[in-house]
Design a protein around this motif. Structure first.
Motif, PDB file in Angstrom:
ATOM      1  N   ARG A 196     -66.807  75.119  32.359  1.00 54.96           N
ATOM      2  CA  ARG A 196     -65.702  75.988  31.942  1.00 54.96           C
ATOM      3  C   ARG A 196     -65.223  76.815  33.133  1.00 54.96           C
ATOM      4  NH1 ARG A 196     -66.047  80.512  27.317  1.00 54.96           N
ATOM      5  NH2 ARG A 196     -67.423  81.367  28.891  1.00 54.96           N
ATOM      6  N   THR A 197     -63.917  76.746  33.387  1.00 60.91           N
ATOM      7  CA  THR A 197     -63.330  77.325  34.594  1.00 60.91           C
ATOM      8  C   THR A 197     -62.362  78.449  34.242  1.00 60.91           C
ATOM      9  OG1 THR A 197     -63.465  75.140  35.631  1.00 60.91           O
ATOM     10  CG2 THR A 197     -62.046  76.764  36.690  1.00 60.91           C
ATOM     11  N   HIS A 198     -62.586  79.603  34.823  1.00 59.55           N
ATOM     12  CA  HIS A 198     -61.690  80.751  34.655  1.00 59.55           C
ATOM     13  C   HIS A 198     -60.545  80.622  35.648  1.00 59.55           C
ATOM     14  CE1 HIS A 198     -60.383  84.986  34.763  1.00 59.55           C
ATOM     15  NE2 HIS A 198     -60.774  84.965  33.504  1.00 59.55           N
ATOM     16  N   SER A 215     -63.860  72.598  31.047  1.00 56.40           N
ATOM     17  CA  SER A 215     -62.426  72.654  31.328  1.00 56.40           C
ATOM     18  C   SER A 215     -61.996  71.261  31.748  1.00 56.40           C
ATOM     19  CB  SER A 215     -62.118  73.656  32.447  1.00 56.40           C
ATOM     20  OG  SER A 215     -62.277  74.974  31.998  1.00 56.40           O
ATOM     21  N   ASP A 238     -59.080  84.465  27.092  1.00 59.77           N
ATOM     22  CA  ASP A 238     -59.839  85.000  28.227  1.00 59.77           C
ATOM     23  C   ASP A 238     -59.447  84.325  29.535  1.00 59.77           C
ATOM     24  OD1 ASP A 238     -61.359  86.787  26.634  1.00 59.77           O
ATOM     25  OD2 ASP A 238     -62.635  85.119  26.009  1.00 59.77           O
ATOM     26  N   THR A 239     -58.358  83.593  29.537  1.00 60.24           N
ATOM     27  CA  THR A 239     -57.779  82.851  30.665  1.00 60.24           C
ATOM     28  C   THR A 239     -58.715  81.802  31.263  1.00 60.24           C
ATOM     29  OG1 THR A 239     -58.253  84.601  32.296  1.00 60.24           O
ATOM     30  CG2 THR A 239     -56.065  84.620  31.268  1.00 60.24           C
ATOM     31  N   TYR A 240     -59.466  81.128  30.385  1.00 55.21           N
ATOM     32  CA  TYR A 240     -60.177  79.932  30.818  1.00 55.21           C
ATOM     33  C   TYR A 240     -59.206  78.767  30.704  1.00 55.21           C
ATOM     34  CZ  TYR A 240     -64.572  82.410  31.061  1.00 55.21           C
ATOM     35  OH  TYR A 240     -65.561  83.278  31.421  1.00 55.21           O
TER      36      TYR A 240
END
Length: 160
Positions: free
Chosen positions: A75-77, A117, A134-136
Motif C-alpha cells: 500500500r502506497t501513500h 496499491s 487517507d490519500t493512498y
C-alpha cells in the motif's frame, strides 16, 4: 562413551524438533484462495457533457478493454510516489507482484491477505487515478479467502 551418547541424544532431539516443526509448524499462506481479479479499460478524447443545437447528445468515446502490465506494490501513500505531469515516475514502496493482463484486459492474481496499491505500466510511467480518504494510491485490500474485484480505467488522455 558418555560423550557419544550425549551427542547422539542431542542429534535425535534436533532431528525430532525439526521434523515436528515441519509437520506442525506454520503453514504458508495459500495465494490461490484469495487475491485480486479485474478488468482494465482505456478511454481517451472528449468526455465533456455537451448538447448540440438540435438537442442531440453526441456519442462519447467508448471505453476499450486493453492489455497492460500491472504492478502491485505494498500500500502506497501519495508521499511515497513521485508524480510527473500525468503519470507516476517513481514508487518508493516494495513491489509485491507483476502480471500481464489477457488480451481483453482481464486479470486474476492470487495474493496473500494485505493492503496493496495497483498501477498500470504505461510508456512514460505508472498510472493510477483512485485515492482513498487517507490519500493512498489505488488501494485494494485482500482478505483471507476472498477475491477483490477491481476495474481500472486508464483515462489520462481523456478530457472531462
Amino acid at each position: 562413551m558418555k560423550t557419544k551418547q550425549i551427542l547422539r541424544t542431542l542429534a535425535y532431539s534436533f532431528f525430532t524438533l525439526g521434523l515436528a516443526s515441519i509437520l506442525f509448524g506454520c503453514k504458508a499462506q495459500r495465494v490461490d484462495t484469495q487475491g485480486i481479479m479485474g478488468q482494465v479499460y482505456w478511454v481517451e478524447g472528449n468526455l465533456m457533457p455537451t448538447i448540440s443545437d438540435d438537442n442531440n447528445v453526441p456519442e462519447k468515446p467508448p471505453k476499450e478493454k486493453v492489455k497492460r502490465k500491472i504492478r502491485i506494490y505494498e500500500r502506497t501513500h501519495i508521499n511515497e510516489a513521485k508524480m510527473g505531469d500525468l503519470l507516476f515516475t517513481e514508487i518508493e514502496t516494495p513491489m509485491v507482484a507483476e502480471i500481464e493482463t489477457e488480451e481483453d484486459g482481464s486479470f486474476v492474481i492470487g495474493l496473500p491477505p494485505g493492503a496493496y496499491s495497483i498501477f498500470t505500466v504505461e510508456e512514460d510511467g505508472y498510472f493510477a487515478n483512485v485515492f482513498d480518504l487517507d490519500t493512498y494510491i489505488q488501494p485494494v485490500e485482500v482478505i483471507d479467502g476472498e477475491w477483490s474485484q477491481l476495474e481500472i480505467l486508464i483515462n489520462y488522455k481523456a478530457a472531462y
